[in-house]
Design a protein around this motif. Structure first.
Motif, PDB file in Angstrom:
ATOM      1  N   CYS A  25       0.842  -1.195   0.000  1.00 15.31           N
ATOM      2  CA  CYS A  25       0.000   0.000   0.000  1.00 15.31           C
ATOM      3  C   CYS A  25       0.874   1.241   0.000  1.00 15.31           C
ATOM      4  CB  CYS A  25      -0.956   0.002   1.185  1.00 15.31           C
ATOM      5  SG  CYS A  25      -0.198   0.228   2.797  1.00 15.31           S
ATOM      6  N   SER A  31      -8.988   6.300   9.626  1.00 14.76           N
ATOM      7  CA  SER A  31      -9.538   5.014  10.047  1.00 14.76           C
ATOM      8  C   SER A  31     -10.542   5.177  11.179  1.00 14.76           C
ATOM      9  CB  SER A  31      -8.405   4.087  10.508  1.00 14.76           C
ATOM     10  OG  SER A  31      -7.472   3.898   9.457  1.00 14.76           O
ATOM     11  N   ARG A  45      -8.441   2.727   6.265  1.00 16.61           N
ATOM     12  CA  ARG A  45      -8.519   3.082   4.843  1.00 16.61           C
ATOM     13  C   ARG A  45      -7.134   2.866   4.248  1.00 16.61           C
ATOM     14  NH1 ARG A  45      -9.922   9.089   2.274  1.00 16.61           N
ATOM     15  NH2 ARG A  45      -9.167   8.640   0.168  1.00 16.61           N
ATOM     16  N   VAL A  46      -7.063   1.954   3.296  1.00 15.66           N
ATOM     17  CA  VAL A  46      -5.770   1.549   2.730  1.00 15.66           C
ATOM     18  C   VAL A  46      -5.788   1.815   1.226  1.00 15.66           C
ATOM     19  CG1 VAL A  46      -4.158  -0.368   2.399  1.00 15.66           C
ATOM     20  CG2 VAL A  46      -5.513  -0.216   4.506  1.00 15.66           C
ATOM     21  N   ASP A  48      -3.703   1.511  -2.423  1.00 14.41           N
ATOM     22  CA  ASP A  48      -2.585   0.825  -3.071  1.00 14.41           C
ATOM     23  C   ASP A  48      -1.903   1.783  -4.056  1.00 14.41           C
ATOM     24  OD1 ASP A  48      -4.110   0.927  -5.408  1.00 14.41           O
ATOM     25  OD2 ASP A  48      -4.673  -1.197  -5.330  1.00 14.41           O
ATOM     26  N   ASN A  54      -9.156  -0.100  -0.195  1.00 14.81           N
ATOM     27  CA  ASN A  54      -9.748  -1.213   0.530  1.00 14.81           C
ATOM     28  C   ASN A  54      -9.770  -0.861   2.008  1.00 14.81           C
ATOM     29  OD1 ASN A  54     -10.470  -3.418  -1.295  1.00 14.81           O
ATOM     30  ND2 ASN A  54      -8.287  -3.514  -1.773  1.00 14.81           N
ATOM     31  N   PHE A  55     -10.584  -1.603   2.763  1.00 14.03           N
ATOM     32  CA  PHE A  55     -10.646  -1.404   4.203  1.00 14.03           C
ATOM     33  C   PHE A  55     -10.224  -2.694   4.895  1.00 14.03           C
ATOM     34  CE2 PHE A  55     -13.501   1.671   2.382  1.00 14.03           C
ATOM     35  CZ  PHE A  55     -13.193   2.816   3.076  1.00 14.03           C
ATOM     36  N   HIS A  56      -9.294  -2.554   5.835  1.00 14.91           N
ATOM     37  CA  HIS A  56      -8.774  -3.704   6.575  1.00 14.91           C
ATOM     38  C   HIS A  56      -9.047  -3.513   8.058  1.00 14.91           C
ATOM     39  CE1 HIS A  56      -6.254  -5.639   3.356  1.00 14.91           C
ATOM     40  NE2 HIS A  56      -6.485  -4.455   2.813  1.00 14.91           N
ATOM     41  N   THR A  71      -6.708  -9.612   4.720  1.00 16.03           N
ATOM     42  CA  THR A  71      -7.856  -9.732   3.819  1.00 16.03           C
ATOM     43  C   THR A  71      -8.791  -8.554   4.032  1.00 16.03           C
ATOM     44  OG1 THR A  71      -7.728 -12.155   3.928  1.00 16.03           O
ATOM     45  CG2 THR A  71      -9.779 -11.183   3.096  1.00 16.03           C
ATOM     46  N   PRO A  72      -9.088  -7.796   2.994  1.00 18.53           N
ATOM     47  CA  PRO A  72      -9.989  -6.643   3.170  1.00 18.53           C
ATOM     48  C   PRO A  72     -11.412  -7.089   3.483  1.00 18.53           C
ATOM     49  CG  PRO A  72      -9.492  -6.961   0.851  1.00 18.53           C
ATOM     50  CD  PRO A  72      -8.613  -7.913   1.609  1.00 18.53           C
TER      51      PRO A  72
END
Length: 306
Positions: A25, A31, A45-46, A48, A54-56, A71-72
Motif C-alpha cells: 500500500c 480510520s 482506509r488503505v 494501493d 480497501n478497508f482492513h 484480507t480486506p
C-alpha cells in the motif's frame, strides 16, 4: 504537544504506516475506531499504488500495537454506487441498538461526494442501511443513541465555500430532516470548513464532539482538530465551542505526505483506565495516536469558550 493542549502525541507515532502493513500500500489513514470484544478495532482506509481503496480490520489489546488482517472486508455496494463507479472512504463506527453502524463517504464519478451507511455485528459481514445521500455531502457521523426516539446524524453539506457541520434527525435511518447547522463561530483557524470527526461522547455537560476545521494559509489548506459541546436533548444546539484548536500539523508525519499539513480523526476510543485514544491521520498517509481523557477535553472546552 506543549502543555497548552489537552492532547499528547504518542511516542510511537506514526503507529501504523505503509511499511507496517501486511499488504502492499501507499497510504493508510482516516480510520474508524471502536471497542469490540475487549479490543480496540480500527477500520483502516488503505490505498494501493493505483490509489484503489480497501478497508482492513486492525485489532489491538493496548490500543497502540495493532494486528492487521491482510484480507480486506467485504462491503455491500448499492445499485447507484455500482452505476457511478463509486469510491468509498473515511468510515466512522457507532455502536447503537446492539449493533455497529458504519457511515462512510462515497465519491460517485460525475456526481461528486455523498455518504452511505451499513451495519455489522462482526466486522466481516456488512448490510447496507438506507440509501445514498444527495451530493454534495460527506463527514457523516451517527450519534450513539436515539434522541427523542429518533436517530441523529452529523453531516457536512458543502459547496465552494467549504461548509459547516449540520445535525439531522430520522425515524428510520433513511429519510433525514429537521436539519440545522451547528452555530460554531468562525475564527482565523476554522473559517474555511468544518466536519465531524469521532463519534460523539455523552458527558454530563453535553455531547462532546471532536471535529476538524480548516484555514487557508499562504502555502496550504491547514487542518486542525478542536472540540465542542452540544445539547444532550437537541444536539443541533451548541452549548459551547472551544476557542482554540487542540491539535495542529507540527510533526514531519503530519506535514509531509500525499496531502500536507493535515491532522484528521475518524474515531476515538476510551480505554479501561479512562485514557481517551484519539486516532488521527497524518498528511493523509499514516495513522497516528494522541491521548487525553474525556474530562480533560470537556474542561478545556469549558475554560476556553469561543
Amino acid at each position: 504537544m506543549p502543555n497548552w493542549s489537552p492532547l499528547t502525541r504518542h511516542p510511537s507515532n506514526p503507529i501504523i504506516a505503509p511499511k507496517d502493513m501486511p499488504v502492499e500500500c501507499s497510504a493508510v489513514f482516516n480510520s474508524a475506531a471502536v471497542r469490540y470484544n475487549g479490543k480496540v478495532l480500527l477500520l483502516l482506509r488503505v490505498e494501493d499504488y493505483q490509489r484503489k481503496v480497501n478497508f482492513h480490520v486492525a485489532t489491538s489489546d493496548d490500543g497502540v500495537k495493532f494486528d492487521v488482517n491482510p484480507t480486506p472486508i467485504r462491503y455491500p455496494l448499492r445499485d447507484v454506487e455500482k452505476q457511478y463507479n463509486s469510491l468509498r472512504f473515511d468510515m466512522r463506527i457507532t455502536p447503537l441498538d446492539g449493533t455497529f453502524y458504519v457511515c462512510h463517504a462515497i465519491w460517485m464519478t460525475g456526481l461528486g461526494c455523498s455518504f452511505g451507511m451499513a451495519k455489522t455485528d462482526d466486522f466481516v459481514d456488512f448490510e447496507a442501511v438506507g440509501g445514498v445521500a444527495l451530493p454534495s455531502n460527506r463527514n457523516a457521523v451517527l450519534f450513539p443513541e436515539r434522541i427523542g426516539g429518533r436517530y441523529c446524524l452529523m453531516q457536512r453539506p458543502f459547496d465552494n465555500s467549504g461548509g459547516k457541520i449540520w445535525v439531522s434527525y430520522s425515524p428510520d435511518l433513511r429519510y433525514w430532516g429537521d436539519s440545522l447547522p451547528l452555530d460554531i463561530p468562525t475564527t482565523v483557524w476554522n473559517y474555511s470548513k468544518m466536519g465531524a470527526g469521532a463519534t460523539p461522547i455523552r458527558t454530563p455537560e453535553g455531547w462532546l464532539i471532536i471535529y476538524h476545521a480548516t484555514a487557508q494559509t499562504c502555502s496550504a489548506l491547514n487542518y486542525y482538530l478542536s472540540v465542542a459541546l452540544l445539547d444532550l436533548d437537541d444536539p443541533r444546539k451548541v452549548r459551547t465551542a472551544c476557542s482554540k484548536f487542540i491539535l495542529q500539523p507540527e510533526e514531519v508525519y503530519e506535514c509531509v505526505g500525499q496531502v500536507p499539513n493535515v491532522v484528521f480523526t475518524c474515531g476515538a476510543v476510551e480505554m479501561d483506565d479512562k485514557t481517551l485514544n484519539v486516532y488521527y491521520a497524518g498528511a493523509d498517509s499514516v495513522m497516528c495516536l494522541a491521548q487525553t481523557t474525556v474530562r480533560d477535553l470537556v474542561d478545556f472546552c469549558l475554560k476556553n469558550p469561543l
